[in-house]
Design a protein around this motif. Sequence first.
Motif, PDB file in Angstrom:
ATOM      1  N   PHE A 288       1.024  -1.216  -0.094  1.00  0.00           N
ATOM      2  CA  PHE A 288      -0.090   0.112  -0.006  1.00  0.00           C
ATOM      3  C   PHE A 288       0.820   1.189  -0.064  1.00  0.00           C
ATOM      4  O   PHE A 288       2.025   1.324   0.620  1.00  0.00           O
ATOM      5  N   HIS A 289       0.462   2.254  -0.800  1.00  0.00           N
ATOM      6  CA  HIS A 289       1.233   3.445  -0.702  1.00  0.00           C
ATOM      7  C   HIS A 289       0.800   4.640  -0.165  1.00  0.00           C
ATOM      8  O   HIS A 289       1.290   5.808   0.130  1.00  0.00           O
ATOM      9  N   THR A 290      -0.663   4.633   0.053  1.00  0.00           N
ATOM     10  CA  THR A 290      -1.364   5.696   0.552  1.00  0.00           C
ATOM     11  C   THR A 290      -2.464   4.881   1.384  1.00  0.00           C
ATOM     12  O   THR A 290      -3.130   3.832   1.000  1.00  0.00           O
ATOM     13  N   GLY A 309       7.303   0.586   8.862  1.00  0.00           N
ATOM     14  CA  GLY A 309       6.625   0.918   7.631  1.00  0.00           C
ATOM     15  C   GLY A 309       5.481   2.026   7.776  1.00  0.00           C
ATOM     16  O   GLY A 309       5.089   2.761   6.775  1.00  0.00           O
ATOM     17  N   ALA A 310       5.006   1.968   8.957  1.00  0.00           N
ATOM     18  CA  ALA A 310       3.651   2.976   9.229  1.00  0.00           C
ATOM     19  C   ALA A 310       4.411   4.590   8.921  1.00  0.00           C
ATOM     20  O   ALA A 310       3.588   5.505   8.821  1.00  0.00           O
ATOM     21  N   ARG A 311       5.508   4.669   9.122  1.00  0.00           N
ATOM     22  CA  ARG A 311       6.077   6.044   9.155  1.00  0.00           C
ATOM     23  C   ARG A 311       5.788   6.566   7.655  1.00  0.00           C
ATOM     24  O   ARG A 311       5.363   7.778   7.766  1.00  0.00           O
ATOM     25  N   ALA A 312       6.058   5.735   6.749  1.00  0.00           N
ATOM     26  CA  ALA A 312       5.951   6.263   5.178  1.00  0.00           C
ATOM     27  C   ALA A 312       4.221   6.083   4.855  1.00  0.00           C
ATOM     28  O   ALA A 312       3.849   6.973   4.407  1.00  0.00           O
ATOM     29  N   LEU A 313       3.702   5.008   5.236  1.00  0.00           N
ATOM     30  CA  LEU A 313       2.384   4.703   4.768  1.00  0.00           C
ATOM     31  C   LEU A 313       1.448   5.906   5.608  1.00  0.00           C
ATOM     32  O   LEU A 313       0.476   6.226   4.787  1.00  0.00           O
ATOM     33  N   TRP A 314       1.717   5.906   6.558  1.00  0.00           N
ATOM     34  CA  TRP A 314       0.810   6.764   7.647  1.00  0.00           C
ATOM     35  C   TRP A 314       1.500   8.049   7.886  1.00  0.00           C
ATOM     36  O   TRP A 314       0.675   8.826   8.636  1.00  0.00           O
ATOM     37  N   LYS A 315       2.484   8.385   7.158  1.00  0.00           N
ATOM     38  CA  LYS A 315       3.189   9.511   7.474  1.00  0.00           C
ATOM     39  C   LYS A 315       3.186   9.981   8.990  1.00  0.00           C
ATOM     40  O   LYS A 315       3.117  11.163   9.285  1.00  0.00           O
ATOM     41  N   VAL A 320      10.347   7.037  15.427  1.00  0.00           N
ATOM     42  CA  VAL A 320      11.816   7.321  15.299  1.00  0.00           C
ATOM     43  C   VAL A 320      12.635   5.823  15.187  1.00  0.00           C
ATOM     44  O   VAL A 320      12.287   5.011  15.825  1.00  0.00           O
ATOM     45  N   PRO A 321      13.404   5.690  14.181  1.00  0.00           N
ATOM     46  CA  PRO A 321      13.967   4.355  14.123  1.00  0.00           C
ATOM     47  C   PRO A 321      15.267   4.480  15.064  1.00  0.00           C
ATOM     48  O   PRO A 321      15.776   5.327  15.602  1.00  0.00           O
TER      49      PRO A 321
END
Length: 392
Positions: A288-290, A309-315, A320-321
């Motif tokens: 999923f991209h958005t 991955g939620a950092r990118a998907l859910w902005k 924090v990594p």
Amino acid sequence: MTASIVRLADRRSFLRHSAALGGVGLLGGCVSAMPRAYGPGFLPPPALAPIRAGPGRIMNITVCLRPFRAAGPRLDAEQVGDKLVVHNYGHGGSGWSLCWGSGQLAVRTAMANGEKDIAVIGCGALGLAAATLALRAGARVTIYAKDWMPDVRSARATGIWSPDSRIALAGSVGPQFPQFWEDMARASFRMHQRYLGLADGPVEWTDRYTLSDEPFKARAPDSMSFARYEGRVHDLTPPVEDVARGAHPFPTPYVRRTSLPMFNITEYGRVLISDFLQASGRLEVMEFHTPAELANLRQKVIINCTGYGARALWKDESIVPVRGQIAWLIPQPDVRYGVYYRGVSTISRRDGMVVQRTGADESYGYNDANEQPDRADAEAAAATIAGLFPRV
Ligand SMILES: Cc1cc2nc3c(=O)[nH]c(=O)nc-3n(C[C@H](O)[C@H](O)[C@H](O)COP(=O)(O)OP(=O)(O)OC[C@H]3O[C@@H](n4cnc5c(N)ncnc54)[C@H](O)[C@@H]3O)c2cc1C
């Protein structure tokens, strides 16, 4: 052997600043003086096999990013179009330890209105646990994920019971969070124990020893005030013991020991996936991209277990990594313990001897998203352990 119980406050220091061994005895003949008396009818402790940590035994180096959130894991629900999305991500360095308790909360929310067709996004520790629990609660469950175990970050974890490792910052959580965390930890612990005794040992207990050249000190506060809750669940694991000189085989004068559950993650992941599929769970590869793309799913209720991955998907930039690297040494089934010494931890798992630099405190690797392995550091960490076993 004399062993004194270490104060609870020191236990955290032991766990964080160390690793361990099981049983006490001789290490490759390093020590000739064994304690003489064990009490009537007791045998002396068994010999401990030495750890072979030469650089030639490094078979792999992996890096993983802990999905840390200062406010703790995200477990709220939100409506996205006509879908109810129940979040279940952001478990820092505790995702394996807490996966069952966190999954129970997520599944309870997801099924509260009687929904019986559930989508789970993500096939790491959190996704697998939530999917398993939803199936057991009577739902039809499909996991959608870009990658499955073992190609997910969860597969690159240490694999030890560490339920409050980088779970939150003490000053960023609400007043209910400690009890909430405790409930998750206890529920998880109970579930992990149900995977003991299986043929390939997805879950086992391991002895862990902390070694020091100097007397143990009270733990200094860490630089970032991570939340500490282990005192709330101290009854789940044996107390940390000081092991007297002469009653351990290590070259350091100061030694502490405890036992903890250990996750053989390769096998744990395989058992969870295969049980899920056998119980009619479905698994589909999908990226999923958005969040808007969730509209394409058949299910109306979705549990979001996308980890880092939620950092990118859910902005969600509150994630924090926290970087961690493992040097994987050739497995040593004869070694039934782990050690911690000078900032380096080992765990003897069935799928490899895990050697990991843990740093002075939990901020080690904070906000570092570099997933490239560092060979020189892996060799240096292994050399620290090899130095404990000079005859190997
Ligand atoms: C070095 C290290 C050591 C650790 N040691 C321990 C330990 O000993 N004990 C412990 O309890 N915890 C430990 N942890 C923490 C633990 O590994 C994590 O908390 C846990 O793996 C997080 O699991 P997850 O399922 O949330 O995420 P992941 O394992 O990252 O899984 C995420 C899933 O979501 C999927 N996904 C992500 N984005 C998308 C997208 N856009 N579309 C579709 N799918 C997507 C991925 O493909 C994957 O299937 C450690 C972490 C590190 C880095």
